[in-house]
Design a protein around this motif. Structure first.
Motif, PDB file in Angstrom:
ATOM      1  N   PRO A 112       0.814  -1.222   0.000  1.00 18.40           N
ATOM      2  CA  PRO A 112       0.000   0.000   0.000  1.00 18.40           C
ATOM      3  C   PRO A 112       0.843   1.266   0.000  1.00 18.40           C
ATOM      4  CG  PRO A 112      -0.920  -1.588   1.536  1.00 18.40           C
ATOM      5  CD  PRO A 112       0.390  -2.153   1.073  1.00 18.40           C
ATOM      6  N   GLY A 113       1.955   1.270   0.752  1.00 22.67           N
ATOM      7  CA  GLY A 113       2.804   2.452   0.783  1.00 22.67           C
ATOM      8  C   GLY A 113       3.398   2.787  -0.571  1.00 22.67           C
ATOM      9  N   ALA A 114       3.800   1.754  -1.311  1.00 21.48           N
ATOM     10  CA  ALA A 114       4.374   1.980  -2.642  1.00 21.48           C
ATOM     11  C   ALA A 114       3.313   2.516  -3.589  1.00 21.48           C
ATOM     12  CB  ALA A 114       4.973   0.682  -3.176  1.00 21.48           C
ATOM     13  N   ARG A 115       2.112   1.952  -3.535  1.00 15.77           N
ATOM     14  CA  ARG A 115       1.039   2.436  -4.409  1.00 15.77           C
ATOM     15  C   ARG A 115       0.657   3.864  -4.046  1.00 15.77           C
ATOM     16  NH1 ARG A 115      -0.544  -2.969  -3.525  1.00 15.77           N
ATOM     17  NH2 ARG A 115      -2.066  -2.427  -1.909  1.00 15.77           N
ATOM     18  N   ARG A 116       0.657   4.144  -2.758  1.00 16.21           N
ATOM     19  CA  ARG A 116       0.355   5.497  -2.314  1.00 16.21           C
ATOM     20  C   ARG A 116       1.391   6.482  -2.852  1.00 16.21           C
ATOM     21  NH1 ARG A 116      -0.252   4.200   2.537  1.00 16.21           N
ATOM     22  NH2 ARG A 116       1.801   4.693   3.398  1.00 16.21           N
ATOM     23  N   ALA A 117       2.665   6.109  -2.798  1.00 21.79           N
ATOM     24  CA  ALA A 117       3.727   6.986  -3.298  1.00 21.79           C
ATOM     25  C   ALA A 117       3.598   7.201  -4.803  1.00 21.79           C
ATOM     26  CB  ALA A 117       5.093   6.395  -2.957  1.00 21.79           C
ATOM     27  N   GLU A 421      -6.549  -4.467  -3.894  1.00 18.21           N
ATOM     28  CA  GLU A 421      -6.962  -3.662  -2.749  1.00 18.21           C
ATOM     29  C   GLU A 421      -6.900  -2.198  -3.126  1.00 18.21           C
ATOM     30  OE1 GLU A 421      -5.653  -2.701   1.872  1.00 18.21           O
ATOM     31  OE2 GLU A 421      -4.501  -4.046   0.609  1.00 18.21           O
ATOM     32  N   ALA A 422      -8.061  -1.557  -3.305  1.00 13.91           N
ATOM     33  CA  ALA A 422      -8.090  -0.144  -3.651  1.00 13.91           C
ATOM     34  C   ALA A 422      -7.634   0.674  -2.452  1.00 13.91           C
ATOM     35  CB  ALA A 422      -9.499   0.287  -4.053  1.00 13.91           C
ATOM     36  N   VAL A 423      -6.773   1.665  -2.723  1.00 18.42           N
ATOM     37  CA  VAL A 423      -6.284   2.523  -1.657  1.00 18.42           C
ATOM     38  C   VAL A 423      -6.497   3.970  -2.051  1.00 18.42           C
ATOM     39  CG1 VAL A 423      -4.528   0.928  -0.809  1.00 18.42           C
ATOM     40  CG2 VAL A 423      -3.955   2.515  -2.639  1.00 18.42           C
ATOM     41  N   THR A 424      -6.734   4.797  -1.057  1.00 21.50           N
ATOM     42  CA  THR A 424      -6.803   6.220  -1.306  1.00 21.50           C
ATOM     43  C   THR A 424      -5.415   6.800  -1.173  1.00 21.50           C
ATOM     44  OG1 THR A 424      -7.152   6.762   1.005  1.00 21.50           O
ATOM     45  CG2 THR A 424      -9.103   6.261  -0.292  1.00 21.50           C
ATOM     46  N   SER A 425      -5.311   8.090  -1.322  1.00 27.82           N
ATOM     47  CA  SER A 425      -4.000   8.725  -1.299  1.00 27.82           C
ATOM     48  C   SER A 425      -3.316   8.619   0.054  1.00 27.82           C
ATOM     49  CB  SER A 425      -4.143  10.205  -1.674  1.00 27.82           C
ATOM     50  OG  SER A 425      -5.023  10.845  -0.774  1.00 27.82           O
ATOM     51  N   TRP A 426      -4.058   8.263   1.133  1.00 26.53           N
ATOM     52  CA  TRP A 426      -3.401   8.108   2.441  1.00 26.53           C
ATOM     53  C   TRP A 426      -3.456   6.669   2.937  1.00 26.53           C
ATOM     54  CZ3 TRP A 426      -7.116  11.654   1.283  1.00 26.53           C
ATOM     55  CH2 TRP A 426      -8.428  11.264   1.548  1.00 26.53           C
ATOM     56  N   GLY A 427      -3.770   5.736   2.038  1.00 21.93           N
ATOM     57  CA  GLY A 427      -3.539   4.332   2.325  1.00 21.93           C
ATOM     58  C   GLY A 427      -4.617   3.604   3.088  1.00 21.93           C
TER      59      GLY A 427
END
Length: 442
Positions: A112-117, A421-427
């Motif tokens: 999730p952190g990588a996708r957020r970045a 897993e869909a994530v928003t900009s803050w994970g």
């Protein structure tokens, strides 16, 4: 531990790619190559190559294999003129984009952190383009001293008019997650009203910016994005209606607030559509059609249009359709046909365009799976971004050339990584109830 260090190194290189695509293409190319090499090494060390058996990857390789065959300088195929000089070697390295996408999907952006970045890099790029467009609109020049293009369009942070389509490509992928998050914030009284107004205001600002940039394809692709949003996210249909009305009002006001934008979007568009076959785009498409029809089974190889288009044999027009002969002086030839599908036809004939359409269909089906019942905002925005890249009706850059298609494959890789897993900009997961409209929109 070593594998994780390699992944973090690849992630660092991948996050530089958008910056390179904005202002340093060589840097972007180096970073793409580094991600590819690290991913292939990791696959060889034990991760395996199961990623290469995915339908989207196989479809891409089938199209590429036929294109490469058609680009070979074989006298029997009649492609020798365009083969070794430019096309074959450029076609040979196209799979670097497919490998980049697979690396982002299953390895680089696996957390999730990588996708957020990665999302933040896209968001920063979108904001940068929009800010520079507004600076150019309000002050007359961007940060680098560049003025409007000669046709009246805003160039944003670029020297040439590249801002419109690119901004539209990134707009919904970067706008939908925060807009839906703001609409999902519940509060009593003015606090709740403030969140709703902020969400609609942010969306309106994004769409108005696309209009004021003043490039036709940017406006068309933004309209495609609005239609896709209304189709996939029922909760936003009223917001989309508001955005359409706001964009229409801004367009009607352009004779006063931005006459160059009006001249480009309305005046020039009217002239081109009224006499399309004699317009530069009509000349290009006619010439590309003639070239494809003269070599319908194998085309002329990658970059065949650039190399062979000026030949007199391709200037006869399409008499059966009443389309007059084309002329070099009217813009019948350019670096590419300005449309992915015409390019696929010229490069590799009917089989080539068929494989290209099949590849795109597999990509979109892969990204759309599961969205109808649960429209996760990030996934919807990324799907819309890919759709706007492969939209068949209108002008496009060469496929796949780095400075635009590099964005496509970066977005495609992030979209594939976000499927599970869909994530928003803050994970964190954003709950979306698709059974009824959100109460605060009622």
């Amino acid at each position: 531990m070593r594998s994780e260090r390699m992944r973090k190194a690849a992630l660092g290189a991948a996050l530089i790619v958008p910056l390179g695509l904005l202002h340093a293409w060589v840097l972007a190319e180096i970073c793409i190559g580094l991600v590819d090499v690290l991913f292939l090494l990791e696959s060889a060390r034990g991760r395996g190559f199961a990623w290469a058996r995915q339908p989207w990857f196989l479809a891409a390789m089938l199209w590429w294999g036929w294109l490469l065959l058609c680009s070979l300088p074989l006298p029997l195929l009649g492609t020798g003129g365009a083969g070794w000089r430019m096309g074959f070697m450029q076609a040979l390295v196209i799979p670097r984009f497919f490998v980049l996408t697979a690396a982002l999907q299953g390895w680089v952006l696996s957390t999730p952190g990588a996708r957020r970045a990665a999302w933040w890099m896209l968001a920063a790029s979108s904001v940068w383009i929009g800010l520079e467009a507004w600076q150019q609109y309000l002050t007359g020049s961007n940060l680098f001293g560049d003025h409007r293009w000669s046709d009246g369009s805003l160039t944003g942070p670029f020297r040439r008019p590249r801002a419109g389509a690119l901004y539209a490509h990134l707009l919904f992928a970067t706008m939908l997650p925060p807009v839906l998050a703001m609409l999902g914030r519940r509060g009593a009284g003015w606090r709740g009203v403030g969140w709703r107004a902020g969400a609609v205001g942010l969306a309106a600002l994004g769409v108005v910016t696309a209009v004021l940039i003043g490039q036709r394809m940017g406006v068309v692709l933004s309209a495609v994005g609005l239609a896709g949003t209304a189709l996939l996210v029922p909760q936003l249909r009223r917001v989309v209606l508001v955005l359409v009305l706001v964009a229409g009002a801004v367009l009607l006001a352009t004779p006063v607030i931005s006459p160059p934008t009006y001249a480009k979007l309305v005046g020039e568009t009217y002239v081109n559509l009224r006499h399309f076959t004699l317009s530069p785009y009509g000349e290009l498409f006619t010439r590309a059609s003639v070239m494809g029809l003269q070599s319908p089974w194998h085309g002329w190889g990658y970059n065949g249009f650039r190399v062979l288009c000026p030949l007199a044999r391709f200037g006869g027009g399409l008499p059966a359709l009443g389309i007059a002969p084309t002329a070099l002086g009217l813009g019948a030839c350019n670096l590419h046909p300005h449309n992915f599908y015409f390019q696929a036809f010229v490069d590799a004939g009917i089989p080539g365009v068929g494989l290209f359409v099949g590849m795109i269909a597999v990509w979109l089906a892969t990204l759309a799976r599961g969205l109808w019942g649960r429209p996760e905002p990030l996934r919807v925005g990324l799907l819309i971004a890919v759709v706007t890249f492969v939209w068949p009706f209108g002008s496009a850059d060469e496929f796949p050339i780095l400075y635009m298609s590099g964005w496509l494959f970066f977005v495609f890789g992030l979209a594939l990584a976000a499927r599970e897993e869909a994530v928003t900009s803050w994970g964190r997961r954003l709950p979306v109830d698709t059974s009824k409209p959100l109460r605060h929109l009622g």
